[in-house]
Design a protein around this motif. Structure first.
Motif, mmCIF file in Angstrom:
data_model
loop_
_atom_site.group_PDB
_atom_site.id
_atom_site.type_symbol
_atom_site.label_atom_id
_atom_site.label_comp_id
_atom_site.label_asym_id
_atom_site.label_seq_id
_atom_site.Cartn_x
_atom_site.Cartn_y
_atom_site.Cartn_z
ATOM 1 N N GLU A 1 57.650 39.753 29.250
ATOM 2 C CA GLU A 1 57.059 38.771 28.346
ATOM 3 C C GLU A 1 57.869 38.607 27.070
ATOM 4 N N LYS A 2 58.597 39.667 26.654
ATOM 5 C CA LYS A 2 59.479 39.569 25.489
ATOM 6 C C LYS A 2 60.752 38.808 25.846
ATOM 7 N N VAL A 3 61.253 39.001 27.059
ATOM 8 C CA VAL A 3 62.450 38.302 27.519
ATOM 9 C C VAL A 3 62.202 36.798 27.544
ATOM 10 N N GLU A 4 61.027 36.427 27.980
ATOM 11 C CA GLU A 4 60.706 35.007 28.153
ATOM 12 C C GLU A 4 60.867 34.217 26.855
ATOM 13 N N LYS A 5 60.531 34.826 25.731
ATOM 14 C CA LYS A 5 60.581 34.128 24.445
ATOM 15 C C LYS A 5 61.704 34.657 23.562
ATOM 16 N N PHE A 6 62.646 35.345 24.147
ATOM 17 C CA PHE A 6 63.702 35.983 23.371
ATOM 18 C C PHE A 6 64.479 34.963 22.540
ATOM 19 N N GLY A 7 64.588 35.221 21.245
ATOM 20 C CA GLY A 7 65.378 34.395 20.347
ATOM 21 C C GLY A 7 64.664 33.204 19.754
ATOM 22 N N ALA A 8 63.456 32.912 20.198
ATOM 23 C CA ALA A 8 62.765 31.706 19.739
ATOM 24 C C ALA A 8 62.237 31.827 18.316
ATOM 25 N N ASP A 9 62.285 33.020 17.728
ATOM 26 C CA ASP A 9 61.701 33.222 16.403
ATOM 27 C C ASP A 9 62.697 33.088 15.263
ATOM 28 N N THR B 1 88.586 42.057 4.552
ATOM 29 C CA THR B 1 88.430 43.412 5.074
ATOM 30 C C THR B 1 87.179 44.007 4.462
ATOM 31 N N GLY B 2 86.487 44.836 5.249
ATOM 32 C CA GLY B 2 85.227 45.415 4.815
ATOM 33 C C GLY B 2 84.068 44.448 4.817
ATOM 34 N N GLN B 3 84.217 43.332 5.533
ATOM 35 C CA GLN B 3 83.204 42.282 5.514
ATOM 36 C C GLN B 3 82.465 42.187 6.860
ATOM 37 N N VAL B 4 81.337 41.493 6.822
ATOM 38 C CA VAL B 4 80.522 41.287 8.025
ATOM 39 C C VAL B 4 80.200 39.805 8.164
ATOM 40 N N LEU B 5 80.466 39.253 9.350
ATOM 41 C CA LEU B 5 80.083 37.879 9.660
ATOM 42 C C LEU B 5 78.722 37.884 10.357
ATOM 43 N N HIS B 6 77.936 36.814 10.141
ATOM 44 C CA HIS B 6 76.539 36.803 10.600
ATOM 45 C C HIS B 6 76.185 35.601 11.470
ATOM 46 N N PRO B 7 76.669 35.545 12.705
ATOM 47 C CA PRO B 7 76.214 34.488 13.626
ATOM 48 C C PRO B 7 74.854 34.868 14.197
ATOM 49 N N ASN B 8 73.784 34.490 13.497
ATOM 50 C CA ASN B 8 72.474 35.021 13.866
ATOM 51 C C ASN B 8 71.375 33.982 14.004
ATOM 52 N N GLY B 9 71.730 32.710 14.072
ATOM 53 C CA GLY B 9 70.712 31.679 14.254
ATOM 54 C C GLY B 9 69.963 31.290 13.014
ATOM 55 N N GLY B 10 70.457 31.720 11.850
ATOM 56 C CA GLY B 10 69.864 31.261 10.585
ATOM 57 C C GLY B 10 69.079 32.294 9.806
ATOM 58 N N THR B 11 69.027 33.538 10.278
ATOM 59 C CA THR B 11 68.330 34.582 9.532
ATOM 60 C C THR B 11 69.130 34.945 8.272
ATOM 61 N N ILE B 12 68.489 34.890 7.110
ATOM 62 C CA ILE B 12 69.160 35.192 5.852
ATOM 63 C C ILE B 12 69.028 36.688 5.581
ATOM 64 N N VAL B 13 70.171 37.390 5.487
ATOM 65 C CA VAL B 13 70.130 38.840 5.333
ATOM 66 C C VAL B 13 70.745 39.329 4.024
ATOM 67 N N ASN B 14 71.478 38.459 3.316
ATOM 68 C CA ASN B 14 72.074 38.831 2.037
ATOM 69 C C ASN B 14 72.887 40.123 2.146
ATOM 70 N N GLY B 15 73.684 40.221 3.222
ATOM 71 C CA GLY B 15 74.479 41.424 3.403
ATOM 72 C C GLY B 15 75.924 41.164 3.680
#
Length: 285
Positions: free
Chosen positions: A235-243, A271-285
């Motif tokens: 049931e979690k797989v079915e809606k995975f990523g929709a949130d 260098t020392g950086q992180v890229l965030h391809p995450n569907g729009g979640t704002i993490v400020n990191g």
């Protein structure tokens, strides 16, 4: 073109998951990724390259002209498919089977890659495992240690073995996760290791900066890979990523572009950086 579906058919697999058995199959770049020769003459080593994000990165690097070696745990069918697609780009490809949680295998993996290519320009620490648990009490000490061995010990083992062979301009790219920043109550051990990877990336980048080696990370959000049906209830797989704000899971090929950026001249001042391809979640990191 990325699949914009917001739900998936319910499905379940055993760990570590097999891409060939997923419905629908993830988009790894076989049909979507077009290269421009930006990594011609480079040699890359990728862990977890048989499926998911690792496969997509292997394909993208190959389409950009890089020779590719990759490690996989036991998924022979997926590994052979990946090798065939990578070789179809006209580059060399070697697939090595083994457990990256074992330091002796990591040393052997780097040694075999050097024997195959004679150099190592790019290391992608990517292999991971995750286990769904609703309470901390449901996580055994054995599982906790196993997750750490695969997800963070392996990064240390491989980097330690690879660094003596890496020259100025080489790149190390680590796969962390959005869960490092926002947590995950059902993936507690996994999330903890992903936070460790962020700290490892930043500290290592400072450690090797004077050697001219660049160290960065990618923190994907929900991505349709074999880890998903192998980890979550149907049931979690079915809606995975929709949130997430884009209301869908990402495809591996979409994430691979971040690794290409960090491996090519586009990432030469990072260098020392992180890229965030995450569907729009704002993490400020």
């Amino acid at each position: 073109m990325a699949d914009d579906r917001k739900t998936f058919p319910p499905q379940r697999q055993e760990q570590p998951g097999v891409e060939a058995e997923m419905t629908p199959r993830p988009q790894s770049g076989e049909d979507e990724y077009r290269g421009f020769g930006r990594l011609r003459g480079k040699c890359a080593l990728i862990t977890g390259g048989d499926s998911g994000i690792g496969r997509a990165v292997a394909i993208a690097f190959a389409r950009e002209g890089a020779d590719v070696a990759f490690a996989y745990l036991a998924e022979e069918r997926d590994a052979l498919e990946t090798r065939d697609v990578v070789e179809s780009a006209g580059v060399r490809c070697f697939a090595f089977r083994g457990d990256v949680g074992d330091e002796s295998f990591c040393s052997k993996l780097v040694r075999n890659s050097m024997e195959a290519f004679g150099k190592l320009d790019i290391l992608v620490n990517n292999a991971a495992e995750q286990h769904y648990a609703e309470r901390l009490e449901d996580i055994s000490s054995e599982q906790w240690e196993r997750t750490f061995r695969t997800n963070i010990f392996a990064y240390f083992y491989l980097t330690k073995a690879a660094l003596p062979h890496m020259k100025e301009g080489a790149r190390i790219i680590n796969t962390t996760s959005v869960t490092a920043y926002k947590g995950s109550p059902m993936l507690l051990d996994y999330s903890t290791t992903k936070g460790a990877i962020v700290a490892f990336t930043r500290s290592l980048a400072l450690s090797v900066a004077q050697r001219g080696i660049l160290v960065n990370a990618v923190a994907p959000g929900p991505v349709w890979t074999p880890l998903i049906p192998a980890s979550f209830p149907e049931e979690k797989v079915e809606k995975f990523g929709a949130d997430v704000p884009l209301q869908r899971a990402g495809q591996p090929v979409e994430i691979a572009h971040s690794y290409v950026f960090l491996a090519t001249e586009g990432g030469s001042y990072m260098t020392g950086q992180v890229l965030h391809p995450n569907g729009g979640t704002i993490v400020n990191g």
